[in-house]
Design an enzyme around this catalytic site. Structure first.
Site, PDB file in Angstrom:
ATOM      1  N   ASP A 182       0.182  -7.423   1.717  1.00  0.00           N
ATOM      2  CA  ASP A 182       0.621  -6.028   1.866  1.00  0.00           C
ATOM      3  C   ASP A 182       2.138  -5.927   1.872  1.00  0.00           C
ATOM      4  O   ASP A 182       2.719  -5.127   2.604  1.00  0.00           O
ATOM      5  CB  ASP A 182       0.037  -5.371   3.122  1.00  0.00           C
ATOM      6  CG  ASP A 182       0.088  -3.840   3.042  1.00  0.00           C
ATOM      7  OD1 ASP A 182       0.198  -3.313   1.922  1.00  0.00           O
ATOM      8  OD2 ASP A 182       0.031  -3.179   4.101  1.00  0.00           O
ATOM      9  N   SER A 237       4.631   2.822   7.923  1.00  0.00           N
ATOM     10  CA  SER A 237       4.314   1.688   7.059  1.00  0.00           C
ATOM     11  C   SER A 237       5.511   1.328   6.191  1.00  0.00           C
ATOM     12  O   SER A 237       6.105   2.193   5.541  1.00  0.00           O
ATOM     13  CB  SER A 237       3.113   2.007   6.172  1.00  0.00           C
ATOM     14  OG  SER A 237       1.933   2.077   6.928  1.00  0.00           O
ATOM     15  N   HIS A 263       0.817  -1.220   0.000  1.00  0.00           N
ATOM     16  CA  HIS A 263       0.000   0.000   0.000  1.00  0.00           C
ATOM     17  C   HIS A 263       0.848   1.265   0.000  1.00  0.00           C
ATOM     18  O   HIS A 263       0.364   2.345  -0.344  1.00  0.00           O
ATOM     19  CB  HIS A 263      -0.990  -0.001   1.174  1.00  0.00           C
ATOM     20  CG  HIS A 263      -0.420   0.435   2.487  1.00  0.00           C
ATOM     21  ND1 HIS A 263      -0.009  -0.451   3.461  1.00  0.00           N
ATOM     22  CD2 HIS A 263      -0.186   1.669   3.010  1.00  0.00           C
ATOM     23  CE1 HIS A 263       0.428   0.220   4.509  1.00  0.00           C
ATOM     24  NE2 HIS A 263       0.335   1.506   4.264  1.00  0.00           N
TER      25      HIS A 263
END
Length: 314
Positions: free
Chosen positions: A88, A167, A58
């Site tokens: 992911d 992230s 992402h």
């Protein structure tokens, strides 16, 4: 107490000293409103000696390029090699030299309450370090893929402070081994990370080789669950996985699996954690009959599911 706090500080500072050079701040290049520029930021971890970095799918989205900046001031361009939205995870390759790789660990060895350290670039602040504990294991979380919501299984829950930009960064154990890739902030004091284990290593290897992962899709989300004592004595196991969600019209739904079912075996093999199910959901399981035994309302229930190929996520 002072000695204990000093020991804790030494562990955290040691992990930070080891890992900070290997964690990059990413500036994702793309097009927005007809103009090319930075469309997002995140973090990534060098995991090979020849310039490959691991991050979140992402973070890079559908883009192909960007820049990676390191703690020593080095900045290089990168190219996206492959992404897998269902886990992911994404792999990018630096266009120049990178610092030495981080050491990858094994999340399957983690225990609840264990100390972990998060390293990344939250809110664009590169080289940030936070610490906490493993709050829970085996969590599931939704991931958006186009218009479809998929479920990422077996994620690590931690109370180490995570913020946007973390992230793709590292979640490490006390020995500075990367055991997870930070992926989401689910609430105050609740962060999630994709585990580094045999299943994700297979995904990363496939991304390096093919740029994508062909997957079988069953359509369930599961969570670890205890086996009732009477059943545990019968099957010789105390743990199983409970189905917490069945996607409508999925192979699992068509086969008759239900929310609340306790999965006992898949393909004749015992299932005692989410990984046991995930390990079967690769290309060789597509369109192949898959026997599944569950425990429902005090009785064993046998079904045959036929996983389909998960639509291309790129």
């Amino acid at each position: 107490m002072a000695d204990e706090l000093d020991a804790y500080s030494q562990v955290v500072t040691g992990v930070a000293r080891t890992l900070l050079p290997s964690v990059a701040s990413l500036a994702v290049q793309g097009e927005r409103r007809g103009r090319t520029g930075v469309v997002g930021t995140g973090s990534a971890v060098v995991f090979t000696g020849d310039g490959f970095l691991l991050t979140n799918a992402h973070v890079v989205g559908a883009t192909t390029r960007g820049t990676a900046a390191f703690a020593d001031g080095t900045e290089v361009g990168y190219t996206v090699i492959g992404r897998d939205r269902l886990s992911d995870l994404a792999v990018v390759r630096a266009d120049g030299e990178t610092p030495p790789p981080a050491q990858l660990g094994d999340a399957d060895r983690l225990t609840v309450g264990q100390l972990v350290v998060a390293v990344g670039s939250p809110l664009g602040l590169s080289g940030s370090v936070t610490a906490g504990v493993v709050s829970a294991l085996g969590r599931s979380m939704p991931a958006q893929s186009g218009r479809t919501v998929r479920i990422i299984e077996d994620v690590i829950q931690t109370d180490a402070a995570l913020n946007p930009g973390n992230s793709g960064g590292a979640l490490a154990d006390a020995d500075a081994r990367v055991v997870g890739i930070n992926t989401a902030v689910a609430g105050v004091g609740l962060g999630l990370a994709v585990p580094i284990n045999a299943t994700t290593n297979r995904i990363v290897t496939t991304l390096l080789r093919d740029g994508r992962v062909r997957r079988a899709f069953l359509g369930v989300a599961t969570a670890p669950a205890p086996v009732p004592p009477a059943l545990a004595e019968r099957i010789g196991r105390t743990r199983g996985v409970r189905i917490v969600h069945v996607e409508p019209n999925s192979p699992a739904d068509v086969a008759g699996l239900r929310q609340g079912d306790l999965v006992i075996t898949v393909g004749g093999q015992p299932v005692d954690d989410a990984q046991a199910l995930q390990r079967r959901m690769f290309a060789d399981a597509i369109d192949v009959p898959l026997p599944i035994t569950t425990f429902r309302n005090g009785a064993m229930v046998d079904v045959i599911a036929r996983p389909v190929e998960l639509a291309d996520q790129a």
